[in-house]
Scaffold this motif. Structure first.
Motif, PDB file in Angstrom:
ATOM      1  N   SER A 120     -19.821 -19.736  23.779  1.00 25.04           N
ATOM      2  CA  SER A 120     -20.608 -20.605  23.445  1.00 25.04           C
ATOM      3  C   SER A 120     -20.089 -20.218  21.751  1.00 25.04           C
ATOM      4  O   SER A 120     -20.322 -20.602  20.784  1.00 25.04           O
ATOM      5  N   SER A 121     -20.763 -19.328  21.773  1.00 21.26           N
ATOM      6  CA  SER A 121     -20.800 -18.245  19.988  1.00 21.26           C
ATOM      7  C   SER A 121     -19.197 -18.927  19.145  1.00 21.26           C
ATOM      8  O   SER A 121     -18.939 -18.845  18.051  1.00 21.26           O
ATOM      9  N   PHE A 122     -18.450 -18.739  20.143  1.00 21.81           N
ATOM     10  CA  PHE A 122     -16.727 -18.907  20.011  1.00 21.81           C
ATOM     11  C   PHE A 122     -17.017 -20.287  19.086  1.00 21.81           C
ATOM     12  O   PHE A 122     -16.276 -20.592  18.710  1.00 21.81           O
ATOM     13  N   GLN A 123     -17.219 -21.247  19.849  1.00 22.90           N
ATOM     14  CA  GLN A 123     -17.039 -22.873  19.964  1.00 22.90           C
ATOM     15  C   GLN A 123     -18.046 -22.888  18.910  1.00 22.90           C
ATOM     16  O   GLN A 123     -17.682 -23.676  18.133  1.00 22.90           O
ATOM     17  N   MET A 124     -19.497 -22.210  18.712  1.00 22.09           N
ATOM     18  CA  MET A 124     -19.766 -22.417  17.606  1.00 22.09           C
ATOM     19  C   MET A 124     -19.555 -22.388  16.365  1.00 22.09           C
ATOM     20  O   MET A 124     -19.684 -22.780  14.865  1.00 22.09           O
ATOM     21  N   VAL A 156     -23.979 -25.341   7.049  1.00 29.97           N
ATOM     22  CA  VAL A 156     -23.366 -25.146   8.450  1.00 29.97           C
ATOM     23  C   VAL A 156     -23.766 -23.482   7.843  1.00 29.97           C
ATOM     24  O   VAL A 156     -23.786 -22.640   8.985  1.00 29.97           O
ATOM     25  N   ILE A 157     -23.960 -22.623   6.979  1.00 31.06           N
ATOM     26  CA  ILE A 157     -23.326 -21.222   6.819  1.00 31.06           C
ATOM     27  C   ILE A 157     -25.159 -21.252   7.348  1.00 31.06           C
ATOM     28  O   ILE A 157     -25.475 -19.602   8.232  1.00 31.06           O
ATOM     29  N   THR A 158     -26.395 -21.275   7.217  1.00 34.26           N
ATOM     30  CA  THR A 158     -27.409 -21.242   7.713  1.00 34.26           C
ATOM     31  C   THR A 158     -27.268 -21.540   9.242  1.00 34.26           C
ATOM     32  O   THR A 158     -27.710 -20.100   9.837  1.00 34.26           O
ATOM     33  N   GLY A 159     -27.382 -22.247   9.417  1.00 33.56           N
ATOM     34  CA  GLY A 159     -27.053 -22.215  11.338  1.00 33.56           C
ATOM     35  C   GLY A 159     -25.534 -21.272  11.677  1.00 33.56           C
ATOM     36  O   GLY A 159     -25.926 -20.247  12.993  1.00 33.56           O
ATOM     37  N   ARG A 305     -18.120 -31.088  23.391  1.00 33.54           N
ATOM     38  CA  ARG A 305     -17.684 -29.374  24.357  1.00 33.54           C
ATOM     39  C   ARG A 305     -18.432 -28.204  23.509  1.00 33.54           C
ATOM     40  O   ARG A 305     -18.362 -27.356  25.085  1.00 33.54           O
ATOM     41  N   THR A 306     -19.145 -28.038  22.890  1.00 36.96           N
ATOM     42  CA  THR A 306     -19.845 -26.792  22.943  1.00 36.96           C
ATOM     43  C   THR A 306     -20.887 -26.780  23.230  1.00 36.96           C
ATOM     44  O   THR A 306     -20.979 -25.705  24.068  1.00 36.96           O
ATOM     45  N   ILE A 307     -21.847 -27.747  23.814  1.00 32.66           N
ATOM     46  CA  ILE A 307     -22.705 -27.856  24.253  1.00 32.66           C
ATOM     47  C   ILE A 307     -22.810 -27.992  26.241  1.00 32.66           C
ATOM     48  O   ILE A 307     -23.246 -26.907  27.182  1.00 32.66           O
ATOM     49  N   GLN A 325     -30.409 -19.188  19.108  1.00 34.77           N
ATOM     50  CA  GLN A 325     -29.238 -19.495  19.426  1.00 34.77           C
ATOM     51  C   GLN A 325     -28.639 -20.868  19.468  1.00 34.77           C
ATOM     52  O   GLN A 325     -28.115 -22.308  19.092  1.00 34.77           O
ATOM     53  N   LEU A 326     -29.581 -21.265  19.669  1.00 38.41           N
ATOM     54  CA  LEU A 326     -30.209 -22.885  19.674  1.00 38.41           C
ATOM     55  C   LEU A 326     -30.915 -23.535  18.198  1.00 38.41           C
ATOM     56  O   LEU A 326     -29.654 -24.905  18.116  1.00 38.41           O
ATOM     57  N   ILE A 327     -31.432 -22.941  17.823  1.00 38.99           N
ATOM     58  CA  ILE A 327     -31.503 -23.765  16.522  1.00 38.99           C
ATOM     59  C   ILE A 327     -30.525 -23.351  15.727  1.00 38.99           C
ATOM     60  O   ILE A 327     -30.210 -23.906  14.702  1.00 38.99           O
ATOM     61  N   GLY A 328     -29.634 -22.436  15.760  1.00 40.49           N
ATOM     62  CA  GLY A 328     -28.704 -21.896  15.360  1.00 40.49           C
ATOM     63  C   GLY A 328     -27.268 -22.962  15.303  1.00 40.49           C
ATOM     64  O   GLY A 328     -26.950 -23.856  15.150  1.00 40.49           O
TER      65      GLY A 328
END
Length: 378
Positions: A120-124, A156-159, A305-307, A325-328
């Motif tokens: 999931s992190s890979f995709q985000m 995006v950078i913050t996320g 797709r990420t979800i 991770q949800l917040i990000g």
């Protein structure tokens, strides 16, 4: 405007095959098999996985040729009208060489990173491509980014920061160290720099080309296969330590061992086939969505797709849930929406308009009240 059945099919195809591809790669990484030295090891062969991906893309060229031959034999003009074959079929294929090489390097690096972190992190983290594409487009495409784009990049950078921190906080696997996860995340982000170069090159030199999707993917697959096959030769001799390499030879790649491991595991065979076919269908769907609908629609579908990947990883306990991770992810979505002018800017504009109307109404009421008071005084 309502989507056609073909467009709905493309959208579903992009979500399903894109999710399946990432999950197939991660599923292969999680397999523990006997290596050449008869020791149990995780399947850690990112460059071979890249090769299988490009083989899948190369099959698209074969599919295009078969379809072209079929429709051309009908001699009824369908070859120029069918969505799979219409377009500029005659072009210099070497304009796809640089994008293919960029794809080769980026994919290989991302697969190394995926082996070290969560699917999931890979995709985000792949969402960081917006940052680098925006910056590179300023220098190479003479594009000026507005306030909206810069705000989107900031979000995006913050996320990304939230997602990275959540990876460390959710680390439970004793075999994975914090350094490994951080390195994996950074490799994925670095790969997006190369992906951004690919996107800028494609836009600069291929923007006006109406190349059939299957044909374009096929040529990129052919160039990618050739490139990664050549690269595998030195990679089999360059020594590396875990987590960058985990094979009996202690090198960045061990082609023979990878083939032995695949041959001895039916699960790996399924994963490899899944990688090859899913990436072919995913790239075809992605390019077709961009042509048939828009790049914005493609981005939205990629977020879906990420979800799907995240939900699958949680359901099968490949990772644990962490609120950061949800917040990000939500911050990433806001950033991507701002950058691509989707929903968020429209909501802000709508709110500002309403606020402006309320302010104007209040001013009118004050003026009218004052006028009435003056009239009564007179």
């Amino acid at each position: 405007m309502a989507w056609t059945n073909y467009q709905r099919t493309l959208a579903m195809l992009q979500i399903i095959t894109g999710s399946f591809n990432t999950l197939s790669v991660k599923y292969a990484d999680r397999q523990v098999v006997l290596g050449e030295d008869e020791q149990l090891r995780h399947f850690n062969h990112p460059f071979m996985q890249s090769l299988f991906m490009f083989i899948g893309e190369a099959f698209c060229f074969l599919a295009f040729k078969i379809l072209y031959y079929y429709y051309n034999r009908r001699a009824d003009g369908s070859v120029d009208n069918n969505v799979l074959t219409k377009g500029s079929r005659i072009f210099n294929p070497f304009i796809l060489l640089v994008p293919a090489l960029c794809d080769m390097f980026a994919t290989s690096i991302m697969y190394i990173g995926l082996n070290m972190t969560y699917a999931s992190s890979f995709q985000m983290l792949r969402g960081s491509v917006i940052v680098f594409t925006g910056i590179l487009s300023i220098g190479f495409l003479n594009r000026k980014l507005g306030i909206r784009e810069w705000i989107g990049i900031g979000f995006v950078i913050t996320g990304l920061a939230f997602v990275g921190v959540s990876d460390i906080l959710t680390m439970e696997d004793a075999d994975i160290s914090a350094n490994s996860i951080i390195t994996g995340d950074l490799l994925i982000i670095f790969a997006q720099v190369i992906t951004a170069v690919q996107m800028v090159v494609e836009e600069k030199y291929m923007g006006e080309q109406d190349i059939p999707a299957l044909q374009a993917i096929g040529w990129e697959g052919i160039f990618g296969c050739i490139g990664i096959s050549i690269a595998l030769i030195p990679l089999n001799y360059i020594t590396a330590l875990p987590p960058f390499a985990d094979n009996s030879r202690g090198t960045l790649e061990a082609t023979t061992e990878a083939l032995i491991e695949i041959g001895s595991s039916s699960k790996l065979v399924i994963a490899v086939i899944g990688i090859a076919f899913s990436i072919a269908f995913f790239n075809f769907a992605g390019i077709s969505v961009t042509k048939e609908m828009s790049a914005t629609t493609r981005m939205i579908l990629d977020s879906v797709r990420t979800i799907v990947i995240w939900a699958f990883s949680l359901a099968f306990q490949w990772q644990v849930f962490h609120y950061m991770q949800l917040i990000g992810f939500l911050i990433l979505l806001i950033g991507m929406a701002c950058y691509n002018n989707i929903i968020i800017p429209q909501l802000v504009q709508k709110y500002r308009c309403r606020l402006g109307r309320h302010t104007l109404a209040d001013e009118d009421r004050i003026i009218n009240t004052a006028a009435d008071d003056v009239q009564e005084t007179i």
